[in-house]
Design a protein around this motif. Structure first.
Motif, PDB file in Angstrom:
ATOM      1  N   VAL A 135      -0.798  -8.195  -4.625  1.00  0.00           N
ATOM      2  CA  VAL A 135      -2.131  -8.009  -5.088  1.00  0.00           C
ATOM      3  C   VAL A 135      -1.714  -5.850  -4.974  1.00  0.00           C
ATOM      4  N   LEU A 136      -1.339  -5.653  -6.268  1.00  0.00           N
ATOM      5  CA  LEU A 136      -1.102  -3.996  -6.206  1.00  0.00           C
ATOM      6  C   LEU A 136      -3.264  -3.392  -6.209  1.00  0.00           C
ATOM      7  N   PHE A 137      -2.603  -1.819  -5.644  1.00  0.00           N
ATOM      8  CA  PHE A 137      -3.930  -0.821  -5.758  1.00  0.00           C
ATOM      9  C   PHE A 137      -3.739   0.049  -5.416  1.00  0.00           C
ATOM     10  N   ASP A 138      -4.500   1.104  -5.620  1.00  0.00           N
ATOM     11  CA  ASP A 138      -4.388   2.632  -5.008  1.00  0.00           C
ATOM     12  C   ASP A 138      -5.044   2.981  -5.188  1.00  0.00           C
ATOM     13  N   ALA A 185       0.996  -1.053  -0.033  1.00  0.00           N
ATOM     14  CA  ALA A 185      -0.114   0.096  -0.152  1.00  0.00           C
ATOM     15  C   ALA A 185       0.792   1.405  -0.111  1.00  0.00           C
ATOM     16  N   HIS A 186       0.485   2.253  -0.704  1.00  0.00           N
ATOM     17  CA  HIS A 186       1.151   3.535  -1.115  1.00  0.00           C
ATOM     18  C   HIS A 186       1.371   4.745   0.125  1.00  0.00           C
ATOM     19  N   GLY A 211      -3.075   0.691   7.991  1.00  0.00           N
ATOM     20  CA  GLY A 211      -2.903  -0.734   8.069  1.00  0.00           C
ATOM     21  C   GLY A 211      -3.219  -1.166   9.293  1.00  0.00           C
ATOM     22  N   VAL A 212      -2.547  -0.163   9.981  1.00  0.00           N
ATOM     23  CA  VAL A 212      -3.199  -0.200  12.291  1.00  0.00           C
ATOM     24  C   VAL A 212      -4.586  -0.223  12.179  1.00  0.00           C
ATOM     25  N   ASP A 259     -11.432   1.170   2.062  1.00  0.00           N
ATOM     26  CA  ASP A 259     -10.655   1.118   0.854  1.00  0.00           C
ATOM     27  C   ASP A 259     -10.156  -0.306   0.819  1.00  0.00           C
ATOM     28  N   VAL A 260      -8.853  -0.375   1.811  1.00  0.00           N
ATOM     29  CA  VAL A 260      -8.012  -1.723   2.174  1.00  0.00           C
ATOM     30  C   VAL A 260      -9.338  -3.080   2.382  1.00  0.00           C
TER      31      VAL A 260
END
Length: 270
Positions: free
Chosen positions: A47-50, A23-24, A101-102, A76-77
């Motif tokens: 699994v890449l995403f924006d 995740a960017h 992420g947390v 989103d995640v």
């Protein structure tokens, strides 16, 4: 809702491998992981995403209320995980995405097996009352946000090389500048405030998934004190200091960054 299109989801690597979800961070997109993907894809399903508002996501899906909080990005995640039926996800978050992420893990712990934080910061502001040093004073943040509001393109050109922190490799700073400048200024302003005014410190002690923290030897955005704080706050976490400078080791030191992640996961049988 077509989450794949909304978040420009791209899947590569081993179809039957454990899921790694990079995740960017702010002002970036999934392309920032490209130098590490080949190493990860040999063993993992990547699994890449924006995030909505970034990269090639569906900008029509963006709204300022949802994305004025880290919770909007965490949604989103989680929605990607649910739509693609992903389980035992290894979430790899860069910068503010470490704290996204947390939030995601706290809301759906059954979806995640490990959390990797790359150059994380739970709070960018110093907190003199507690002795916490995030690296920025209130005046610093106010100046940063004011500059971003008044001249986003100028701010991007000035800040990106500083964030990248590798003056001897100007092409890295130029790439980050281009990424910042490709983001809609209105969206960037909201994401910047969400990022630089967030405080996730209180959520760290409750994290119950194995966590790897990757910090750089010199980082202008997340100093070493921040890495130490995150490590101390998360029970059983692992802290690794990369031989790298700047805030984007996945670009400036991709082999070292990928190697540290792979080593951590191998030790866990992943």
């Amino acid at each position: 809702m077509d989450v794949r299109r909304r978040n420009n989801v791209v899947i590569t690597g081993r179809p039957d491998g454990p899921v790694v979800m990079p995740a960017h961070g702010f002002g970036c997109d999934q392309n920032m992981w490209r130098l590490m993907v080949p190493a990860l894809a040999e063993r993992y399903r990547v699994v890449l995403f924006d995030y909505v508002g970034s990269g090639r996501s569906d900008l029509a899906s963006w709204n300022p209320e949802r994305y004025a909080s880290l919770d909007g990005y965490a949604r989103d995640v989680l929605e990607i995980c649910e739509e693609l039926d992903l389980r035992d996800v290894i979430f790899v978050g860069h910068s503010v995405s470490a704290m996204i992420g947390v939030r995601a893990v706290a809301r759906a712990p059954h979806l995640f097996s490990e959390l990797v934080m790359v150059a994380p910061s739970p709070r960018y502001l110093d907190d003199p009352g507690t002795g916490y040093r995030g690296g920025f004073t209130e005046a610093d943040i106010e100046e940063l946000l004011d500059a971003l509001d008044s001249n986003y393109l100028g701010w991007s050109a000035a800040m990106a090389p500083v964030i990248m922190g590798n003056p001897g490799r100007p092409e890295l700073g130029e790439e980050l500048t281009e990424s910042f400048c490709a983001t809609d200024p209105t969206i960037a302003r909201v994401f910047a405030r969400t990022t630089f005014l967030s405080d996730t410190r209180d959520e760290l002690p409750g994290l119950r998934v194995p966590t790897l923290i990757l910090e750089c030897e010199r980082d202008p955005i997340a100093p070493r004190e921040v890495g130490a704080h995150v490590h101390a706050a998360i029970p059983g976490s692992t802290l690794v200091t990369l031989e790298a400078t700047g805030h984007c080791p996945h670009l400036s030191a991709p082999e070292a960054t990928a190697g540290a992640i792979l080593s951590f996961l191998r030790e866990r049988g992943r």
